[in-house]
Design a protein around this motif. Structure first.
Motif, PDB file in Angstrom:
ATOM      1  N   SER A 145      41.793  24.914  43.321  1.00 51.29           N
ATOM      2  CA  SER A 145      41.898  26.015  42.236  1.00 51.29           C
ATOM      3  C   SER A 145      41.766  27.062  42.441  1.00 51.29           C
ATOM      4  O   SER A 145      42.353  27.731  41.523  1.00 51.29           O
ATOM      5  N   VAL A 146      42.028  27.560  44.176  1.00 44.90           N
ATOM      6  CA  VAL A 146      42.874  28.667  43.929  1.00 44.90           C
ATOM      7  C   VAL A 146      44.083  28.974  43.749  1.00 44.90           C
ATOM      8  O   VAL A 146      45.416  29.411  43.252  1.00 44.90           O
ATOM      9  N   LEU A 147      44.917  27.862  44.453  1.00 46.80           N
ATOM     10  CA  LEU A 147      46.269  27.512  44.260  1.00 46.80           C
ATOM     11  C   LEU A 147      46.728  27.402  43.023  1.00 46.80           C
ATOM     12  O   LEU A 147      47.446  27.675  42.000  1.00 46.80           O
ATOM     13  N   THR A 148      45.554  27.164  41.768  1.00 46.42           N
ATOM     14  CA  THR A 148      46.108  27.093  40.790  1.00 46.42           C
ATOM     15  C   THR A 148      45.422  27.980  39.256  1.00 46.42           C
ATOM     16  O   THR A 148      45.323  27.950  37.878  1.00 46.42           O
ATOM     17  N   SER A 149      44.616  29.173  39.914  1.00 47.03           N
ATOM     18  CA  SER A 149      44.262  30.177  39.188  1.00 47.03           C
ATOM     19  C   SER A 149      44.907  31.169  39.366  1.00 47.03           C
ATOM     20  O   SER A 149      44.976  31.625  40.207  1.00 47.03           O
ATOM     21  N   TYR A 150      45.360  31.774  38.363  1.00 47.53           N
ATOM     22  CA  TYR A 150      46.229  33.261  38.568  1.00 47.53           C
ATOM     23  C   TYR A 150      45.424  34.187  37.195  1.00 47.53           C
ATOM     24  O   TYR A 150      45.070  34.096  36.756  1.00 47.53           O
ATOM     25  N   MET A 151      45.316  35.690  37.833  1.00 54.15           N
ATOM     26  CA  MET A 151      44.456  36.732  36.987  1.00 54.15           C
ATOM     27  C   MET A 151      45.792  37.626  37.499  1.00 54.15           C
ATOM     28  O   MET A 151      47.088  37.614  37.579  1.00 54.15           O
ATOM     29  N   LEU A 152      45.765  38.113  36.044  1.00 52.45           N
ATOM     30  CA  LEU A 152      46.508  38.655  35.029  1.00 52.45           C
ATOM     31  C   LEU A 152      46.068  39.781  34.650  1.00 52.45           C
ATOM     32  O   LEU A 152      44.820  39.857  33.168  1.00 52.45           O
ATOM     33  N   LEU A 153      46.216  40.992  34.706  1.00 48.12           N
ATOM     34  CA  LEU A 153      45.984  41.974  33.770  1.00 48.12           C
ATOM     35  C   LEU A 153      46.704  43.103  33.459  1.00 48.12           C
ATOM     36  O   LEU A 153      47.886  43.357  33.982  1.00 48.12           O
ATOM     37  N   ILE A 154      46.364  42.844  31.814  1.00 46.26           N
ATOM     38  CA  ILE A 154      46.868  44.116  30.852  1.00 46.26           C
ATOM     39  C   ILE A 154      47.447  44.847  30.536  1.00 46.26           C
ATOM     40  O   ILE A 154      45.690  45.543  30.196  1.00 46.26           O
ATOM     41  N   SER A 155      48.126  45.772  31.284  1.00 44.99           N
ATOM     42  CA  SER A 155      47.245  47.552  30.555  1.00 44.99           C
ATOM     43  C   SER A 155      48.689  48.266  30.459  1.00 44.99           C
ATOM     44  O   SER A 155      49.676  47.920  30.216  1.00 44.99           O
ATOM     45  N   PRO A 156      48.516  49.714  29.493  1.00 37.85           N
ATOM     46  CA  PRO A 156      49.195  49.774  29.159  1.00 37.85           C
ATOM     47  C   PRO A 156      49.874  51.007  29.563  1.00 37.85           C
ATOM     48  O   PRO A 156      50.869  52.029  29.683  1.00 37.85           O
ATOM     49  N   THR A 157      48.650  51.452  30.950  1.00 33.24           N
ATOM     50  CA  THR A 157      49.432  52.374  31.748  1.00 33.24           C
ATOM     51  C   THR A 157      49.676  51.554  33.416  1.00 33.24           C
ATOM     52  O   THR A 157      49.428  50.624  33.612  1.00 33.24           O
ATOM     53  N   THR A 158      50.922  52.178  34.375  1.00 31.00           N
ATOM     54  CA  THR A 158      51.438  51.958  35.515  1.00 31.00           C
ATOM     55  C   THR A 158      49.285  52.213  36.578  1.00 31.00           C
ATOM     56  O   THR A 158      48.882  52.379  35.966  1.00 31.00           O
TER      57      THR A 158
END
Length: 238
Positions: A145-158
């Motif tokens: 589950s850890v190997l195959t789960s990815y968190m994506l954060l999307i924002s207009p800023t750095t």
């Protein structure tokens, strides 16, 4: 939610006379725009927008098809010291341990949070994402589950320097995409009064696309052996 595309949401807003001046409108449109970009350029599939008070910290979730980023043979991987034995590509090749067999096409999950904010991303938000990640990964079954789960954060800023440091020391794989929000670029009358039929047509909204992509240390390690960073560079350069 009943709408999964920007146009569906604009149709909903038009029918229900939703104000386009609210933070809720801007946030929802941003989430759906992020969904569109992930599906169009990063081969994410089956993305669902959750939304609402009961999303448990996620705005989108679905699968990430990494099979088309597989550019290395088993022999080349065996000669590459930088590719960890725990990387996804090594766990997916023929001959890997049965208990760790992973399908790059079907088994990779993406957990997405969209932050349509004007300020830079802080370290406290990255720490918050760790809690969200752990909550959702515990709900997944299997040893990978850890190997195959990815968190994506999307924002207009750095991110701030502290946030970047926090991201790189995190024990979960995370990708940050900088994506400016859509802007209305349609026709305007001489009196600057906008016509509803223009405001609610998605062709009159345009964006700059993904401007920056950054993988933390954990993500780079697990995605080693894939040409993921090259693909992200191509996306940014569009």
């Amino acid at each position: 939610s009943g709408y999964q595309t920007c146009q569906e949401y604009l149709d909903y807003c038009k029918h229900n006379k939703v104000s386009l001046e609210t933070a809720n409108f801007n946030g929802t449109l941003y989430e759906l725009y992020s969904k569109q970009m992930l599906e169009s350029f990063l081969r994410c599939k089956g993305l669902i927008r959750t939304g609402g008070a009961y999303d448990n910290g996620l705005d989108l979730y679905g699968k990430w098809d990494l099979s088309q980023f597989h550019a290395y043979s088993k022999e080349k991987l065996d000669r590459t010291e930088k590719v960890s034995s725990r990387s996804l590509v090594k766990q997916s090749i023929e001959g890997g341990a049965a208990s760790l067999a992973i399908s790059l096409e079907k088994d990779i999950a993406v957990l997405v949070q969209c932050k349509n904010v004007s300020r830079r991303i802080t370290a406290s938000l990255v720490r918050e994402l760790a809690g969200i990640y752990n909550y959702h990964v515990k709900k997944r079954t299997g040893p990978n589950s850890v190997l195959t789960s990815y968190m994506l954060l999307i924002s207009p800023t750095t991110m701030t320097a502290q946030a970047l440091s926090q991201m790189n020391t995190s024990t979960f794989p995370m990708v940050h995409l900088v994506l400016p929000a859509l802007q209305y670029t349609g026709p305007r009358g001489s009196d600057t009064v906008l016509q509803p039929q223009d405001l609610f047509d998605v062709v009159n909204w345009s964006g700059k696309g993904i401007q920056l992509a950054y993988l933390n240390s954990k993500a780079r390690s697990l995605l080693a052996g894939l040409n993921m960073e090259l693909q992200l560079q191509l996306v940014v350069n569009k």
